[in-house]
Design an enzyme around this catalytic site. Structure first.
Site, mmCIF file in Angstrom:
data_model
loop_
_atom_site.group_PDB
_atom_site.id
_atom_site.type_symbol
_atom_site.label_atom_id
_atom_site.label_comp_id
_atom_site.label_asym_id
_atom_site.label_seq_id
_atom_site.Cartn_x
_atom_site.Cartn_y
_atom_site.Cartn_z
ATOM 1 N N LYS A 249 52.004 46.383 14.893
ATOM 2 C CA LYS A 249 51.547 45.594 16.045
ATOM 3 C C LYS A 249 52.737 44.852 16.666
ATOM 4 C CE LYS A 249 46.884 45.157 14.213
ATOM 5 N NZ LYS A 249 45.892 44.414 13.433
ATOM 6 N N GLN B 141 44.903 38.686 10.987
ATOM 7 C CA GLN B 141 44.762 39.965 10.270
ATOM 8 C C GLN B 141 43.837 39.793 9.073
ATOM 9 O OE1 GLN B 141 46.105 42.887 11.328
ATOM 10 N NE2 GLN B 141 45.162 44.000 9.635
ATOM 11 N N ASP C 91 40.693 40.133 19.167
ATOM 12 C CA ASP C 91 39.969 41.111 18.334
ATOM 13 C C ASP C 91 38.486 41.210 18.704
ATOM 14 O OD1 ASP C 91 41.351 42.570 16.340
ATOM 15 O OD2 ASP C 91 41.742 40.734 15.214
HETATM 16 N N1 GUN Z 1 41.951 44.548 9.445
HETATM 17 C C1 GUN Z 1 41.634 45.853 9.588
HETATM 18 N N2 GUN Z 1 41.440 46.155 10.895
HETATM 19 C C2 GUN Z 1 41.629 45.013 11.583
HETATM 20 C C3 GUN Z 1 41.568 44.700 12.979
HETATM 21 O O1 GUN Z 1 41.286 45.528 13.856
HETATM 22 N N3 GUN Z 1 41.839 43.406 13.290
HETATM 23 C C4 GUN Z 1 42.123 42.478 12.344
HETATM 24 N N4 GUN Z 1 42.345 41.239 12.737
HETATM 25 N N5 GUN Z 1 42.181 42.734 11.058
HETATM 26 C C5 GUN Z 1 41.937 44.003 10.680
#
Ligand code: GUN
Length: 280
Positions: free
Chosen positions: A49, A93, A116
């Protein structure tokens, strides 16, 4: 033989388009990513990311914490980021260290910065068929993939396997909003095969390697694999027995190179959209 859905290519096109838009902006979108976990997959996701957001010229900041981080410190950081004009998007995350309360943290993020789409306000908006500040990244990426391949959704029978808040539930909601008839299956579902066999589209998001076998798939069905399992020898596999299922399906996503790149592209797009909304 199924057509392979090339998520890498579609994601690249989205990112190229985004880059040309961001290049024209004087100010740059700001993305804050919080990593409070020692989970190896989460570390890798956060790195990729960071790489993508730097390539786009975003002002991204990663907050990495060891196990000594407290709920109180994390709450304080969220309040600071909510108030910071240069931060347009906040991502926590998941999963967090076990001693932390993730839901409390997610609910403290300003919904306008909730990149998200996990805040109950954004989840609620989607469930009412309204536009949220941001759509959940993986579900949004899946719908984009289907549309990129002109796979229609209205009236289609879709099974989503896995009912997580990150993928299963929100993708079921989005597809229902697109007029698909959605079955949401999970670990307690009885006789999964009798359901999957009837479906036009199968979306599997369980993390159970090779759960979906060729005899569970109707000829010509669309198979979307959200699962990703890392094996000791470094190889990756999805929820779908790819080599065998591709002989039966009409369309199939590979792992890697299917849904994964679309999740990151959606995150980058969401960051830009939140930035635009906050600078209107
Ligand atoms: N953990 C696994 N997939 C995701 C996601 O799309 N966003 C976040 N914040 N954590 C994750």
């Amino acid at each position: 033989m199924a057509k392979i859905i090339d998520g890498k290519k579609i994601a690249r096109d989205i990112l190229l388009d985004l880059k040309s838009k961001v290049d024209k902006c004087d100010k740059k979108p700001g993305l804050a990513v919080i990593l409070a976990s020692d989970d190896d997959s989460s570390k890798l996701y956060v790195e990729s990311k960071e790489k993508k957001s730097l390539a786009l010229g975003y002002k991204s900041c990663i907050y990495r914490f060891d196990k000594s981080i407290t709920q109180g410190k994390l709450i304080q950081l969220i309040h600071e980021l909510n108030a910071d004009k240069g931060t347009n998007a906040i991502l926590v995350q998941l999963p967090l260290y076990k001693h932390l309360d993730a839901q409390q943290i997610l609910e403290l993020i300003d919904p306008r910065k909730d990149v998200d789409g996990f805040h109950p306000i954004n989840v609620g908006k989607v469930s009412c068929g309204l536009k949220p500040y941001a759509y959940c990244c993986t579900p949004k990426g899946i719908v984009k993939l289907l549309k990129a391949y002109n796979i229609s959704l209205a009236g289609k029978n879709v099974v989503v396997i896995g009912r997580s808040n990150i993928v299963g539930k929100p993708v079921a909601m989005l597809l229902s909003n697109e007029n698909a008839t959605v079955t949401l299956a999970h670990s307690k579902t009885k006789n999964l095969k009798s359901i999957t066999k009837e479906m036009d589209i199968i979306i599997s998001a369980t993390g159970q390697s090779k759960l979906i076998k060729a005899d569970m798939v109707k000829k010509g069905a669309v198979v979307i694999d959200v699962g990703i399992t890392r094996h000791y020898n470094g190889t990756l596999s999805g929820d779908v027995d790819f080599e065998k299922v591709k002989e039966v399906a009409g369309y199939i996503t590979p792992v890697p190179g299917g849904v994964g790149p679309m999740t990151i592209a959606s995150l980058m797009e969401n960051t830009y959209e939140l930035f635009l909304e906050q600078n209107k």
